[in-house]
Design an enzyme around this catalytic site. Structure first.
Site, PDB file in Angstrom:
ATOM      1  N   LEU A   1      -0.739 -80.472 -43.986  1.00 31.88           N
ATOM      2  CA  LEU A   1       0.317 -79.673 -43.365  1.00 31.88           C
ATOM      3  C   LEU A   1      -0.097 -78.202 -43.233  1.00 31.88           C
ATOM      4  O   LEU A   1       0.215 -77.561 -42.235  1.00 31.88           O
ATOM      5  CB  LEU A   1       1.620 -79.768 -44.173  1.00 31.88           C
ATOM      6  CG  LEU A   1       2.525 -80.965 -43.848  1.00 31.88           C
ATOM      7  CD1 LEU A   1       1.840 -82.293 -44.096  1.00 31.88           C
ATOM      8  CD2 LEU A   1       3.831 -80.874 -44.630  1.00 31.88           C
TER       9      LEU A   1
ATOM     10  N   GLU B   1       3.266 -71.587 -47.494  1.00 30.13           N
ATOM     11  CA  GLU B   1       1.912 -71.044 -47.346  1.00 30.13           C
ATOM     12  C   GLU B   1       1.924 -69.514 -47.328  1.00 30.13           C
ATOM     13  O   GLU B   1       1.015 -68.883 -47.876  1.00 30.13           O
ATOM     14  CB  GLU B   1       1.238 -71.603 -46.092  1.00 30.13           C
ATOM     15  CG  GLU B   1       1.006 -73.116 -46.117  1.00 30.13           C
ATOM     16  CD  GLU B   1       0.215 -73.602 -47.321  1.00 30.13           C
ATOM     17  OE1 GLU B   1      -0.551 -72.818 -47.922  1.00 30.13           O
ATOM     18  OE2 GLU B   1       0.373 -74.787 -47.696  1.00 30.13           O
TER      19      GLU B   1
ATOM     20  N   HIS C   1       1.797 -68.332 -50.796  1.00 31.19           N
ATOM     21  CA  HIS C   1       0.432 -68.216 -51.331  1.00 31.19           C
ATOM     22  C   HIS C   1      -0.250 -66.956 -50.803  1.00 31.19           C
ATOM     23  O   HIS C   1      -0.908 -66.230 -51.562  1.00 31.19           O
ATOM     24  CB  HIS C   1      -0.411 -69.433 -50.913  1.00 31.19           C
ATOM     25  CG  HIS C   1      -0.068 -70.707 -51.616  1.00 31.19           C
ATOM     26  ND1 HIS C   1       0.101 -70.798 -52.981  1.00 31.19           N
ATOM     27  CD2 HIS C   1       0.111 -71.973 -51.130  1.00 31.19           C
ATOM     28  CE1 HIS C   1       0.369 -72.059 -53.308  1.00 31.19           C
ATOM     29  NE2 HIS C   1       0.387 -72.792 -52.206  1.00 31.19           N
TER      30      HIS C   1
ATOM     31  N   HIS D   1       1.687 -72.496 -57.206  1.00 33.23           N
ATOM     32  CA  HIS D   1       2.616 -73.626 -57.304  1.00 33.23           C
ATOM     33  C   HIS D   1       3.381 -73.546 -58.616  1.00 33.23           C
ATOM     34  O   HIS D   1       2.831 -73.106 -59.635  1.00 33.23           O
ATOM     35  CB  HIS D   1       1.842 -74.954 -57.237  1.00 33.23           C
ATOM     36  CG  HIS D   1       1.205 -75.184 -55.899  1.00 33.23           C
ATOM     37  ND1 HIS D   1      -0.067 -75.685 -55.757  1.00 33.23           N
ATOM     38  CD2 HIS D   1       1.669 -74.966 -54.645  1.00 33.23           C
ATOM     39  CE1 HIS D   1      -0.358 -75.786 -54.463  1.00 33.23           C
ATOM     40  NE2 HIS D   1       0.676 -75.345 -53.775  1.00 33.23           N
TER      41      HIS D   1
ATOM     42  N   TRP E   1       4.183 -75.675 -60.779  1.00 38.08           N
ATOM     43  CA  TRP E   1       3.637 -76.415 -61.932  1.00 38.08           C
ATOM     44  C   TRP E   1       2.256 -75.851 -62.312  1.00 38.08           C
ATOM     45  O   TRP E   1       1.580 -76.391 -63.194  1.00 38.08           O
ATOM     46  CB  TRP E   1       3.583 -77.920 -61.643  1.00 38.08           C
ATOM     47  CG  TRP E   1       2.583 -78.346 -60.605  1.00 38.08           C
ATOM     48  CD1 TRP E   1       1.345 -78.896 -60.829  1.00 38.08           C
ATOM     49  CD2 TRP E   1       2.720 -78.270 -59.181  1.00 38.08           C
ATOM     50  NE1 TRP E   1       0.708 -79.141 -59.631  1.00 38.08           N
ATOM     51  CE2 TRP E   1       1.525 -78.773 -58.606  1.00 38.08           C
ATOM     52  CE3 TRP E   1       3.728 -77.822 -58.320  1.00 38.08           C
ATOM     53  CZ2 TRP E   1       1.328 -78.834 -57.221  1.00 38.08           C
ATOM     54  CZ3 TRP E   1       3.525 -77.881 -56.945  1.00 38.08           C
ATOM     55  CH2 TRP E   1       2.344 -78.379 -56.418  1.00 38.08           C
TER      56      TRP E   1
ATOM     57  N   ASP F   1       1.899 -70.478 -63.583  1.00 37.97           N
ATOM     58  CA  ASP F   1       2.435 -69.980 -62.313  1.00 37.97           C
ATOM     59  C   ASP F   1       2.875 -68.526 -62.499  1.00 37.97           C
ATOM     60  O   ASP F   1       3.248 -67.864 -61.558  1.00 37.97           O
ATOM     61  CB  ASP F   1       3.572 -70.853 -61.759  1.00 37.97           C
ATOM     62  CG  ASP F   1       4.904 -70.622 -62.460  1.00 37.97           C
ATOM     63  OD1 ASP F   1       4.914 -70.166 -63.632  1.00 37.97           O
ATOM     64  OD2 ASP F   1       5.940 -70.900 -61.845  1.00 37.97           O
TER      65      ASP F   1
ATOM     66  N   THR G   1      10.743 -69.752 -63.409  1.00 34.05           N
ATOM     67  CA  THR G   1      10.654 -71.103 -62.838  1.00 34.05           C
ATOM     68  C   THR G   1      10.373 -72.027 -64.010  1.00 34.05           C
ATOM     69  O   THR G   1       9.305 -71.941 -64.617  1.00 34.05           O
ATOM     70  CB  THR G   1       9.513 -71.223 -61.804  1.00 34.05           C
ATOM     71  OG1 THR G   1       8.266 -70.996 -62.452  1.00 34.05           O
ATOM     72  CG2 THR G   1       9.686 -70.226 -60.674  1.00 34.05           C
TER      73      THR G   1
ATOM     74  N   ASP H   1      11.301 -80.237 -46.700  1.00 32.21           N
ATOM     75  CA  ASP H   1      11.843 -78.966 -46.203  1.00 32.21           C
ATOM     76  C   ASP H   1      13.329 -78.772 -46.497  1.00 32.21           C
ATOM     77  O   ASP H   1      13.764 -77.664 -46.813  1.00 32.21           O
ATOM     78  CB  ASP H   1      11.638 -78.869 -44.683  1.00 32.21           C
ATOM     79  CG  ASP H   1      10.232 -78.413 -44.322  1.00 32.21           C
ATOM     80  OD1 ASP H   1       9.383 -78.302 -45.224  1.00 32.21           O
ATOM     81  OD2 ASP H   1       9.984 -78.177 -43.117  1.00 32.21           O
TER      82      ASP H   1
HETATM   83 ZN   LIG Z   1       0.678 -74.755 -51.878  1.00 30.92          ZN
END
Ligand SMILES: [Zn+2]
Length: 451
Positions: A202, A262, A265, A271, A273, A289, A294, A328
């Site tokens: 993706l 994205e 990032h 992420h 986790w 993270d 979180t 999403d």
């Molecule tokens: Zn990612």
């Protein structure tokens, strides 16, 4: 169903490779690769000794976050940053709006989703009512001025012979640097059709750099690839622009959250986790993270049901976080700690801090003629016989003068038609020349070589 769960078990041999690495996870329902940014970061570190390691970057960022907290303890300044965006739509000659040559409205709908999500906008899918939820106070706009100073709609359509890139490494090393706009002034986004072992992908993004111990000189080799790449089927929102060319995937990733993830990032987020199965928590981290707000999670999620992958740590997994792999329609939150990371990156990181003062979202000023001359080029260079003045917008200049390397006039002429744009240099001796092109009160001088 074409894909059954057995096609995509956790058996590493069956997982596809992206950037020469076996991806850590695919969607068990349909084999999609939600994100390859972690794999891409390793690939870049392997191929570019100047790209900092994850540990180097995190040590630098942790220090900057501490400095920022100290400076801001008395006055918590709220300010909205607007990031200029160029979207390079890579296609193979399809008509505008067909296949990967996605329509303008699909691109514009993506910018709208980014704004909803990064502003936690009420009344949209990007809103959440959690106390830990943050308005990141970042907005995005399609550029109005291109690198030559010309008016643009921020959508750069690029025709290539191949629509589908079977080698993501070739896409990354050739298409991106050849089409990138100055990454100090624009956030570059590419849309394309992923192929080969990346066909289920993706998107992926380049993480920011630290400013390095030796300052900006330490950083190099990453400029041309900086930005975000998204499969065209996952770009934009069916909600906002139903006519777009979206995938028919069962996981409903047609609402623009691949780009939200994205860009996260690109702005320094990991992420949730932490790309590991560790559940340890401390005051500055819920394991790798670097965001204690979180809750600790030991794995990624693809569905929006309730998970608690770290029962020894407080809280269920935050599967609504944009930095999980959930579909999403489940996603709606960036946290306060994530906002702090993003804001600190925007204030300190190369090619992020410069975006804050970019004026690329303003229309060109100073008159149309000037900007048409700024896009002017001559070719071929070096020239042997004919030299052509290339006017990108077809607006004829008034005249030109050619000088040799010691400033003597070699030729001068008025330009009355397109035919006057081609100059015969056949009788010039070999060497360096300058051509000064005039229009109204503006002029532009370019160097060319005759050989
Ligand atoms: Zn990612």
């Amino acid at each position: 169903m074409l894909f059954s769960a057995t096609c995509f078990t956790s058996n590493a041999q069956e997982l596809p490779k992206v950037f020469g690495r076996t991806v850590k996870s695919v969607n068990p329902e349909n084999g999609q690769i939600r994100c390859a940014s972690a794999e891409y970061e390793e690939y870049q570190q392997e191929h570019n000794s100047k790209k900092d390691t994850r540990a180097q970057f995190e040590n630098w960022l942790a220090k900057k976050i501490q400095e920022r907290k100290a400076q801001r303890s008395t006055a918590n300044v709220a300010e909205v940053i607007t990031i200029p965006v160029v979207v390079h739509v890579i296609h193979n000659g399809d008509a505008l709006g067909v296949n990967e040559n996605i329509p303008d409205g699909q691109v514009q709908s993506q910018i709208e989703v980014l704004n909803q999500d990064y502003r936690r906008m009420a009344g949209t899918n990007g809103y959440n009512s959690l106390a830990v939820g943050a308005d990141v106070e970042i907005e995005f706009c399609l550029a109005q001025t291109d690198p030559d100073g010309n008016l643009t709609n921020g959508i750069d359509r690029i025709r290539r012979t191949s629509a589908t890139y079977n080698s993501i490494e070739i896409f990354d090393s050739s298409v991106k640097p050849a089409t990138s706009w100055d990454p100090e002034q624009y956030m570059n986004i590419w849309t394309c059709s992923f192929g080969g072992s990346s066909s289920g992908l993706l998107g992926y993004a380049q993480f920011p750099d630290s400013s390095g111990l030796g300052g900006l000189d330490e950083i190099g080799g990453n400029e041309g690839t900086d930005g975000v790449v998204i499969g065209y089927q996952y770009f934009g929102s069916e909600d906002i622009f139903p006519e777009g060319n979206y995938g028919s995937d069962s996981n409903q990733n047609r609402y623009g959250r691949t780009a939200t993830h994205e860009v996260g990032h690109f702005l320094g987020l990991r992420h949730i986790w932490g790309d590991n199965d560790d559940c340890r928590v401390n005051t500055t981290d819920s394991f790798k993270d670097y965001c204690p707000d979180t809750p600790a999670a030991s794995e990624e999620h693809y569905n929006c049901q309730t998970y608690n992958s770290c029962p020894t740590a407080p809280g269920n997994d935050m599967k609504e976080n944009y930095m999980d792999y959930t579909n999403d329609l489940c996603l709606n939150i960036f946290t306060q700690n994530q906002k702090t990371r993003i804001r600190t990156v925007m204030e300190n990181s190369p090619r992020r801090a410069s975006l804050v003062t970019s004026t690329a979202c303003q229309a060109p000023t100073g008159g149309v003629n000037k900007y048409k001359l700024q896009g002017l080029k001559v070719f071929p260079n070096p020239a042997q016989g004919e030299l052509t003045i290339d006017i990108p917008n077809g607006d004829l200049p008034d005249s030109y003068t050619i000088y040799n390397s010691v400033g003597q006039t070699v030729s001068t002429a008025k330009i009355n038609s397109n035919a006057n744009l081609t100059i015969n240099t056949g009788n010039y001796s070999n060497g360096v020349y300058f051509i000064k092109v005039n229009k109204g009160s503006e002029s532009k001088t370019l160097k060319f070589i005759k050989n």
